[in-house]
Scaffold this active site. Structure first.
Site, PDB file in Angstrom:
ATOM      1  N   SER A 176     -44.920   1.837  10.358  1.00 31.65           N
ATOM      2  CA  SER A 176     -44.261   1.227   9.207  1.00 31.65           C
ATOM      3  C   SER A 176     -44.371   2.140   7.988  1.00 31.65           C
ATOM      4  O   SER A 176     -43.871   3.258   8.008  1.00 31.65           O
ATOM      5  CB  SER A 176     -44.852  -0.164   8.954  1.00 31.65           C
ATOM      6  OG  SER A 176     -44.084  -0.885   8.015  1.00 31.65           O
ATOM      7  N   ASP A 269     -36.148  -5.632  14.405  1.00 30.01           N
ATOM      8  CA  ASP A 269     -36.827  -5.152  13.204  1.00 30.01           C
ATOM      9  C   ASP A 269     -35.793  -4.742  12.157  1.00 30.01           C
ATOM     10  O   ASP A 269     -34.868  -3.987  12.471  1.00 30.01           O
ATOM     11  CB  ASP A 269     -37.702  -3.956  13.577  1.00 30.01           C
ATOM     12  CG  ASP A 269     -38.455  -3.361  12.395  1.00 30.01           C
ATOM     13  OD1 ASP A 269     -38.412  -3.926  11.285  1.00 30.01           O
ATOM     14  OD2 ASP A 269     -39.096  -2.315  12.597  1.00 30.01           O
ATOM     15  N   HIS A 299     -40.914  -6.542  13.792  1.00 32.63           N
ATOM     16  CA  HIS A 299     -41.543  -5.423  13.096  1.00 32.63           C
ATOM     17  C   HIS A 299     -43.040  -5.330  13.370  1.00 32.63           C
ATOM     18  O   HIS A 299     -43.560  -4.248  13.605  1.00 32.63           O
ATOM     19  CB  HIS A 299     -41.304  -5.550  11.586  1.00 32.63           C
ATOM     20  CG  HIS A 299     -41.860  -4.389  10.814  1.00 32.63           C
ATOM     21  ND1 HIS A 299     -41.292  -3.136  10.866  1.00 32.63           N
ATOM     22  CD2 HIS A 299     -42.943  -4.283   9.998  1.00 32.63           C
ATOM     23  CE1 HIS A 299     -41.988  -2.311  10.096  1.00 32.63           C
ATOM     24  NE2 HIS A 299     -42.991  -2.976   9.567  1.00 32.63           N
TER      25      HIS A 299
END
Length: 334
Positions: A176, A269, A299
């Site tokens: 991320s 995501d 995600h």
């Protein structure tokens, strides 16, 4: 208001992901500080939520893995780095610097989920993994966190001989926001003559401007991203970045000569499209690039290795990539 779990079922999330979402809502309901305006309180609450979920959904870490803490000097002070050392005396080894996620404002190397995943990755791949803290926004806006990561990489390269890491065999990875930083650090290393062996970008924040992406428009309700303009403001602060200073990998015009990459995305995501675009650009620039999209996942759900075969497949792909790079430690860089 659409129920998130109903939406997850409707789009086709796998049942283990829906169960995880139910637990997220259940546990978060008992942690009111998650919505606190105080960043420190919100960060602590998010850590509590993350640990509760990891203990329920993530396989325990391998106890054969030795973990050692270091305080690493940076241009702004010191940061914590945890070394995950697999058993045995195989030398030289591959080194891998891992950067946690958290939207640039949350996250820590001390979260249970990170410890469990990295223990397993180190033992199964044979790589020495180093997990680095970095300063977080809004208290420390860009480029504070990036500078910390660059400084830790420099420390790791200098320290490689005492850790038994093969010369030139250090790579970087992140999830991320950590994927955003890892991509930027890889480009910094290239431009400053620092050889990097590889990069692993997991659901990376490849761009800070994804509002027009199909994946964002369709799946943002499935992830607690909030207002992207507020996220950018918290991370970037009030001043515009210096001209030519990248804030996300998508801004890097020249991707040639970057290290071999593994880019992993999740089907539902909001960051999916930007991550896959970046992977395609890496491949077009001649960078050896492996990609995989986790079907039925969100995600943050690829950490649920205790309940999802797909999440375990995600882990296996990272481990196999690192193991393959580790097997090259005695050969030429490639």
């Amino acid at each position: 208001m659409v129920d998130v779990t109903d939406l997850a079922r409707a789009v086709g999330c796998e049942p283990a992901v829906v169960d995880w979402l139910v637990a997220v809502e259940e546990i978060a309901g008992g942690i009111p500080e998650l919505r606190s305006p105080d960043p420190a309180l919100r960060r602590s609450a998010a850590h509590e939520l993350s640990d509760a979920l990891a203990r329920r959904f993530t396989l325990t870490g391998d106890t054969q893995c030795a973990v050692t803490e270091y305080r690493v000097p940076t241009r702004a002070g010191e940061v914590t780095v945890l070394r995950y050392q697999p058993p045995g005396d195989d030398r030289p080894r591959l080194g891998h610097l891992s950067l946690h996620g958290g939207g640039f404002v949350l996250g820590s190397v001390r979260e249970v989920v990170n410890d469990r995943l990295l223990r397993h990755r180190a033992v199964a791949s044979g790589a020495e993994i180093f997990a680095a803290e970095y300063r977080l926004a809004p208290e420390h806006p860009f480029p504070a966190g990036l500078e910390d990561c660059v400084d830790v990489l420099s420390w790791l390269i200098e320290s490689a001989p005492r850790f038994g890491i093969a010369p030139g065999r250090i790579g970087i990875g992140g999830i991320s926001a950590g994927g955003n930083l890892a991509g930027l650090v890889a480009a910094h290393a290239r431009d400053n003559g620092l050889p990097l062996d590889h990069q692993v970008l997991e659901v990376p924040g490849a761009s800070l401007h994804i509002e027009q992406d199909d994946s964002y428009r369709r799946f943002s309700a499935l992830s607690d991203f909030g207002d992207l303009s507020e996220i950018r403001a918290a991370y970037l602060g009030t001043a515009d970045p210096a001209p030519g200073r990248w804030t996300a990998p998508a801004e890097i015009a020249d991707l040639t000569a970057l290290p071999p990459a593994l880019v992993l995305t999740a089907e539902f995501d909001p960051l999916r499209d930007s991550g896959e675009r970046y992977a395609a650009r890496l491949a077009e620039a001649g960078v050896p690039t492996l990609t995989w999209r986790a079907p039925g996942h969100l995600h943050g759900s690829t950490s649920i290795t205790g309940t999802s075969a797909t999440a375990r497949e995600w882990q296996r792909r990272v481990i196999d990539f690192l193991h393959d790079r580790a097997r090259r430690t005695t050969g030429p860089l490639s």
